[in-house]
Scaffold this motif. Sequence first.
Motif, short mmCIF file in Angstrom:
data_model
loop_
_atom_site.label_atom_id
_atom_site.label_comp_id
_atom_site.label_asym_id
_atom_site.label_seq_id
_atom_site.Cartn_x
_atom_site.Cartn_y
_atom_site.Cartn_z
N PRO A 153 -4.59 -9.18 -1.05
CA PRO A 153 -5.25 -7.91 -0.78
C PRO A 153 -6.05 -8.00 0.51
O PRO A 153 -6.77 -8.97 0.74
CB PRO A 153 -6.16 -7.71 -2.00
CG PRO A 153 -6.40 -9.09 -2.51
CD PRO A 153 -5.14 -9.85 -2.24
N ARG A 154 -5.91 -6.99 1.34
CA ARG A 154 -6.60 -7.00 2.62
C ARG A 154 -7.43 -5.73 2.79
O ARG A 154 -8.31 -5.47 2.00
CB ARG A 154 -5.59 -7.20 3.76
CG ARG A 154 -4.99 -8.62 3.80
CD ARG A 154 -4.01 -8.77 4.95
NE ARG A 154 -3.61 -10.15 5.17
CZ ARG A 154 -2.65 -10.79 4.50
NH1 ARG A 154 -1.98 -10.16 3.56
NH2 ARG A 154 -2.36 -12.05 4.75
N GLY A 155 -7.13 -4.93 3.83
CA GLY A 155 -7.95 -3.75 4.09
C GLY A 155 -7.84 -2.71 2.98
O GLY A 155 -6.84 -2.65 2.26
N ALA A 197 1.29 -5.75 3.72
CA ALA A 197 0.36 -4.69 4.11
C ALA A 197 -0.95 -5.30 4.59
O ALA A 197 -1.48 -6.23 3.97
CB ALA A 197 0.12 -3.75 2.93
N THR A 198 -1.47 -4.78 5.69
CA THR A 198 -2.71 -5.32 6.26
C THR A 198 -3.90 -4.38 6.14
O THR A 198 -5.03 -4.81 5.95
CB THR A 198 -2.51 -5.67 7.75
OG1 THR A 198 -2.06 -4.51 8.45
CG2 THR A 198 -1.48 -6.79 7.90
N ASP A 199 -3.67 -3.06 6.24
CA ASP A 199 -4.77 -2.11 6.16
C ASP A 199 -4.20 -0.70 6.02
O ASP A 199 -2.97 -0.50 6.11
CB ASP A 199 -5.67 -2.21 7.39
CG ASP A 199 -7.11 -1.78 7.12
OD1 ASP A 199 -7.35 -1.14 6.07
OD2 ASP A 199 -7.99 -2.06 7.95
N CYS A 200 -5.07 0.29 5.84
CA CYS A 200 -4.63 1.67 5.70
C CYS A 200 -5.74 2.61 6.15
O CYS A 200 -6.90 2.21 6.25
CB CYS A 200 -4.20 1.97 4.26
SG CYS A 200 -5.50 1.67 3.02
N VAL A 201 -5.37 3.87 6.41
CA VAL A 201 -6.35 4.87 6.81
C VAL A 201 -5.80 6.25 6.46
O VAL A 201 -4.58 6.47 6.49
CB VAL A 201 -6.68 4.77 8.32
CG1 VAL A 201 -5.50 5.22 9.19
CG2 VAL A 201 -7.93 5.58 8.66
N PHE A 202 -6.69 7.18 6.14
CA PHE A 202 -6.30 8.55 5.83
C PHE A 202 -6.36 9.43 7.07
O PHE A 202 -7.20 9.21 7.97
CB PHE A 202 -7.24 9.15 4.79
CG PHE A 202 -7.15 8.52 3.43
CD1 PHE A 202 -6.15 8.90 2.55
CD2 PHE A 202 -8.06 7.54 3.04
CE1 PHE A 202 -6.07 8.31 1.29
CE2 PHE A 202 -7.97 6.96 1.80
CZ PHE A 202 -6.97 7.34 0.92
N ASN A 204 -11.00 7.54 -5.30
CA ASN A 204 -9.91 6.60 -5.58
C ASN A 204 -9.88 5.52 -4.51
O ASN A 204 -10.21 5.78 -3.34
CB ASN A 204 -8.57 7.33 -5.62
CG ASN A 204 -8.50 8.35 -6.74
OD1 ASN A 204 -8.90 8.07 -7.86
ND2 ASN A 204 -7.99 9.53 -6.44
N ILE A 205 -9.45 4.32 -4.88
CA ILE A 205 -9.45 3.17 -3.97
C ILE A 205 -8.02 2.77 -3.68
O ILE A 205 -7.22 2.61 -4.61
CB ILE A 205 -10.21 1.97 -4.59
CG1 ILE A 205 -11.58 2.42 -5.12
CG2 ILE A 205 -10.37 0.84 -3.59
CD1 ILE A 205 -11.82 2.06 -6.56
N TYR A 206 -7.70 2.58 -2.40
CA TYR A 206 -6.36 2.19 -1.96
C TYR A 206 -6.48 0.84 -1.26
O TYR A 206 -7.14 0.74 -0.23
CB TYR A 206 -5.79 3.21 -0.98
CG TYR A 206 -5.62 4.60 -1.55
CD1 TYR A 206 -4.36 5.17 -1.71
CD2 TYR A 206 -6.73 5.37 -1.92
CE1 TYR A 206 -4.20 6.45 -2.22
CE2 TYR A 206 -6.57 6.65 -2.44
CZ TYR A 206 -5.31 7.18 -2.59
OH TYR A 206 -5.15 8.45 -3.09
N THR A 207 -5.85 -0.20 -1.82
CA THR A 207 -5.92 -1.51 -1.19
C THR A 207 -4.55 -1.89 -0.64
O THR A 207 -3.52 -1.73 -1.31
CB THR A 207 -6.39 -2.60 -2.17
OG1 THR A 207 -5.36 -2.94 -3.10
CG2 THR A 207 -7.63 -2.15 -2.93
N ALA A 208 -4.55 -2.39 0.58
CA ALA A 208 -3.33 -2.85 1.24
C ALA A 208 -3.03 -4.26 0.75
O ALA A 208 -3.75 -5.20 1.06
CB ALA A 208 -3.49 -2.83 2.75
N GLY A 209 -1.98 -4.40 -0.03
CA GLY A 209 -1.59 -5.68 -0.57
C GLY A 209 -2.32 -6.00 -1.86
O GLY A 209 -3.33 -5.37 -2.19
#
Length: 323
Positions: free
Chosen positions: A258-260, A296-301, A268-273
Amino acid sequence: MNKNLKHNNTETKSGKRIGKIEIINPIAQLVFEDNAYVEIIAQGFKYADSPIWIKAENLLLFTDLPNKRIHYWKEHYKEPKTYLEDIDFIGQNTKNGELNSSALLFSNVGEITLMLYGEDKIAKMNAIIREPKFNFDTWISNPQKHQLITPSHFTEDKLGNIYFTDTIATDNKSKASKKPLYGLYRVSNKNKLELLLENHLSPEGIALSPDNKALYITYSDEKKDYLYRYELNKGKLNEDTFKVFDYTPFISDIDDKPRGLKTDKFGNIYTAGPNGLWIFNKDMELIARVHFTEIATDCVFSEDYKTLYITASDKVLKLKLRD
């Protein structure tokens, strides 16, 4: 909505679909757009990471640090373009040729901000968004002489206070076998540094809840991976009320951790990996997973929360969400 949506190796108008969506709790059907899928919108990078969304320009920025570049992308683009290149900051705490910044932040006041640990400062770009320049001014400089060692993610609350994680410097005489110690720090909007928490788990990502009353951190420790939730009260951490989700039973690749992470407007929480994207409700109950093989390294809305952009290995992905 189907429980599993498989879209491997199919083409859309703008790109290729990958992966599948797994609904674990029926409430997650309120998260995804009907017939949602993961789409590749860009690829060919060495390591895509740290995406940020610029509302005023409808612009996605992300780093490709091994190539020393920041890229930008808009919805109508066939491929991303270079925003800044040669992002190689050398400071007193880095060796010649060593990259020392990967974390991007778009601050509350509309400034592109980087963590420059070789120069012991958090810096902002001294240029307008549309005309980027390789020119960064110190925003927060080495507060109380804390040496930035390995910061990789940071976030800002509504009042302009910065939360970040970093390695805590230890005595050189310490035994080599001793596990590194990491800290959660808060730099107030008045440039005051506080150490809120320290432990031996390696932090991988950090995010605040929409109301700024909770702080989420993804951790990795050898073959174990976790998501922690801490309550915040006026910037102070309540360690007695933390909650933990353990990813460990689901891990198949020790390098895929799990990263970003980000939170949406509902909490709600979205975790990359690991192994794709994980979605939890605000009580940290797992409600859905998005499976794909890329790391997956990170995410953004996007600003309206209708689209989630995900950086993953050599690719940038897009996932449509329900309003």
